[in-house]
Design a protein around this motif. Structure first.
Motif, PDB file in Angstrom:
ATOM      1  N   GLY A   1      53.588  29.393  78.785  1.00  0.00           N
ATOM      2  CA  GLY A   1      53.185  30.786  78.829  1.00  0.00           C
ATOM      3  C   GLY A   1      51.717  30.940  78.481  1.00  0.00           C
ATOM      4  O   GLY A   1      50.983  29.962  78.323  1.00  0.00           O
ATOM      5  N   VAL A   2      51.279  32.168  78.360  1.00  0.00           N
ATOM      6  CA  VAL A   2      49.895  32.456  77.996  1.00  0.00           C
ATOM      7  C   VAL A   2      49.851  33.052  76.592  1.00  0.00           C
ATOM      8  O   VAL A   2      50.864  33.522  76.076  1.00  0.00           O
ATOM      9  CB  VAL A   2      49.242  33.446  78.993  1.00  0.00           C
ATOM     10  CG1 VAL A   2      49.219  32.856  80.388  1.00  0.00           C
ATOM     11  CG2 VAL A   2      49.977  34.788  78.995  1.00  0.00           C
ATOM     12  N   LEU A   3      48.671  33.007  75.988  1.00  0.00           N
ATOM     13  CA  LEU A   3      48.482  33.673  74.711  1.00  0.00           C
ATOM     14  C   LEU A   3      48.112  35.126  74.992  1.00  0.00           C
ATOM     15  O   LEU A   3      47.254  35.398  75.848  1.00  0.00           O
ATOM     16  CB  LEU A   3      47.376  33.000  73.903  1.00  0.00           C
ATOM     17  CG  LEU A   3      47.776  31.771  73.071  1.00  0.00           C
ATOM     18  CD1 LEU A   3      48.197  30.632  73.984  1.00  0.00           C
ATOM     19  CD2 LEU A   3      46.618  31.342  72.169  1.00  0.00           C
ATOM     20  N   PRO A   4      48.724  36.078  74.297  1.00  0.00           N
ATOM     21  CA  PRO A   4      48.417  37.488  74.554  1.00  0.00           C
ATOM     22  C   PRO A   4      47.039  37.873  74.021  1.00  0.00           C
ATOM     23  O   PRO A   4      46.787  37.842  72.814  1.00  0.00           O
ATOM     24  CB  PRO A   4      49.531  38.231  73.800  1.00  0.00           C
ATOM     25  CG  PRO A   4      49.922  37.290  72.695  1.00  0.00           C
ATOM     26  CD  PRO A   4      49.768  35.915  73.262  1.00  0.00           C
ATOM     27  N   VAL A   5      46.129  38.201  74.923  1.00  0.00           N
ATOM     28  CA  VAL A   5      44.776  38.633  74.555  1.00  0.00           C
ATOM     29  C   VAL A   5      44.377  39.767  75.480  1.00  0.00           C
ATOM     30  O   VAL A   5      45.019  40.012  76.506  1.00  0.00           O
ATOM     31  CB  VAL A   5      43.741  37.485  74.683  1.00  0.00           C
ATOM     32  CG1 VAL A   5      44.015  36.386  73.659  1.00  0.00           C
ATOM     33  CG2 VAL A   5      43.729  36.918  76.100  1.00  0.00           C
ATOM     34  N   THR A   6      43.315  40.447  75.141  1.00  0.00           N
ATOM     35  CA  THR A   6      42.754  41.481  76.008  1.00  0.00           C
ATOM     36  C   THR A   6      41.768  40.827  76.961  1.00  0.00           C
ATOM     37  O   THR A   6      40.737  40.286  76.539  1.00  0.00           O
ATOM     38  CB  THR A   6      42.042  42.562  75.180  1.00  0.00           C
ATOM     39  OG1 THR A   6      42.966  43.149  74.273  1.00  0.00           O
ATOM     40  CG2 THR A   6      41.452  43.631  76.092  1.00  0.00           C
ATOM     41  N   ALA A   7      42.084  40.832  78.244  1.00  0.00           N
ATOM     42  CA  ALA A   7      41.225  40.183  79.234  1.00  0.00           C
ATOM     43  C   ALA A   7      40.046  41.084  79.584  1.00  0.00           C
ATOM     44  O   ALA A   7      40.228  42.248  79.934  1.00  0.00           O
ATOM     45  CB  ALA A   7      42.021  39.856  80.486  1.00  0.00           C
ATOM     46  N   VAL A   8      38.844  40.534  79.494  1.00  0.00           N
ATOM     47  CA  VAL A   8      37.645  41.278  79.853  1.00  0.00           C
ATOM     48  C   VAL A   8      36.848  40.603  80.963  1.00  0.00           C
ATOM     49  O   VAL A   8      36.006  41.231  81.598  1.00  0.00           O
ATOM     50  CB  VAL A   8      36.723  41.492  78.624  1.00  0.00           C
ATOM     51  CG1 VAL A   8      37.425  42.318  77.559  1.00  0.00           C
ATOM     52  CG2 VAL A   8      36.242  40.166  78.050  1.00  0.00           C
ATOM     53  N   ASP A   9      37.112  39.312  81.221  1.00  0.00           N
ATOM     54  CA  ASP A   9      36.351  38.584  82.230  1.00  0.00           C
ATOM     55  C   ASP A   9      37.131  37.321  82.598  1.00  0.00           C
ATOM     56  O   ASP A   9      37.280  36.422  81.776  1.00  0.00           O
ATOM     57  CB  ASP A   9      34.972  38.205  81.679  1.00  0.00           C
ATOM     58  CG  ASP A   9      34.072  37.554  82.710  1.00  0.00           C
ATOM     59  OD1 ASP A   9      34.525  37.357  83.860  1.00  0.00           O
ATOM     60  OD2 ASP A   9      32.917  37.238  82.382  1.00  0.00           O
TER      61      ASP A   9
END
Length: 317
Positions: free
Chosen positions: A244-252
């Motif tokens: 899976g992915v780590l939950p973060v706020t994607a900005v770029d």
């Protein structure tokens, strides 16, 4: 010369990023860009020895490329200076909060003139892993031959080869890419591709399991399929592992795939099992998408655990 953990080669460009419409005269900032150099930086920041090879112009932008890589601890002793060609440029325009447009000015660049003679000596020093992408063979006939020669030579010498498909539609057609990358994949121990790139290393009409089975049958040990926000699948002879992915706020999202690759290879250098390699790949991908720039946000080893169990807006005091 000490053999590096990672040897990679390709074109590095100067990326000029805007925070608004270029037509309105938005301010530009200068950054290093290039899939292979991104991976080299990511690996070097985690304490591994990384070397990057290319042809680099003697212009000011070429000096910038080398200065940035040296500052990151990436070895550039094998770089050839080219006084007859310019450095490739790319413009990234933040046209809206959700849309970034890219324009390339790279035709005839120093990096595109890469040839077999440029990679012979660096490859002869040895490496624990040779990393290649599908971008380099798309640049020119000489770069294509250099990529094939390096892959064949490394494989014959027992050096593992990692091939990241990294398809660029502006450089060549899918048919042209498939004709080059499908045979090239046979030299690789690790193949990395997005779901929509798998047909470039196998039968265009086949599904994922069929393409993977063919690659494993041709000697590839691990096939990593990137799924974007859904993580990744790793196929080996033992079966399929999902990460899976780590939950973060994607900005770029620029450079996210390169970060994933750097994390996976770092885990391989450290002797981690498949799950550990995938975890590190996901971690570097999360750092990449949650910071701006091609490679600026990639972590150092002491920072690898920063995103574990974090909450949005976290402040470390």
């Amino acid at each position: 010369m000490t053999a590096p953990d990672l040897l990679t080669f390709g074109e590095a460009m100067v990326s000029l990023r805007s925070t608004g419409p270029l037509a309105s005269g938005a301010t530009l900032s200068m950054h290093l860009a290039g899939a292979e150099s991104n991976v080299a930086v990511g690996v070097a920041r985690l304490g591994h020895r990384a070397a990057w090879v290319s042809r680099v112009s003697t212009d000011e932008f070429g000096e910038y490329v080398l200065r940035q890589l040296r500052a990151e601890g990436v070895g550039v002793d094998g770089v050839t200076r080219d006084a007859e060609r310019q450095t490739g440029l790319m413009f990234l325009e933040q046209r809206s909060a959700d849309l970034t447009r890219v324009q390339y000015y790279r035709a005839g660049s120093a990096g595109s003139a890469l040839r077999v003679d440029d990679v012979k000596a660096p490859l002869a020093t040895g490496a624990r892993m040779l990393h290649l992408t599908g971008i380099t063979p798309a640049l020119s006939d000489t770069a294509r031959e250099a990529t094939r020669w390096a892959a064949e030579t490394a494989a014959a010498a027992g050096v593992p080869v990692c091939l990241d498909v990294n398809y660029r539609a502006r450089l060549w057609s899918r048919e042209a890419a498939r004709a080059v990358l499908t045979p090239l994949a046979a030299y690789a121990s690790t193949v990395i591709a997005s779901v929509d790139e798998l047909d470039l290393v196998g039968d265009p009409g086949a599904d994922e399991s069929t393409v993977v089975a063919d690659l494993l049958g041709r000697g590839v040990e691990t096939v990593l399929v990137k799924l974007g926000a859904d993580g990744a699948r790793a196929h080996t002879a033992d079966g399929v592992t999902h990460a899976g992915v780590l939950p973060v706020t994607a900005v770029d999202t620029v450079g996210a795939g390169d970060a994933f690759t750097a994390g996976y290879l770092s885990g391989w250098f450290d002797g981690l099992d498949l799950a550990g390699r995938l975890r590190r790949a996901a971690t570097l991908g999360a750092f990449a998408v949650s910071t701006r720039g091609d490679c600026e946000g990639l972590p150092r080893r002491a920072e690898l655990a920063l995103l574990d169990g974090h909450e949005a807006g976290s402040v470390l005091r």
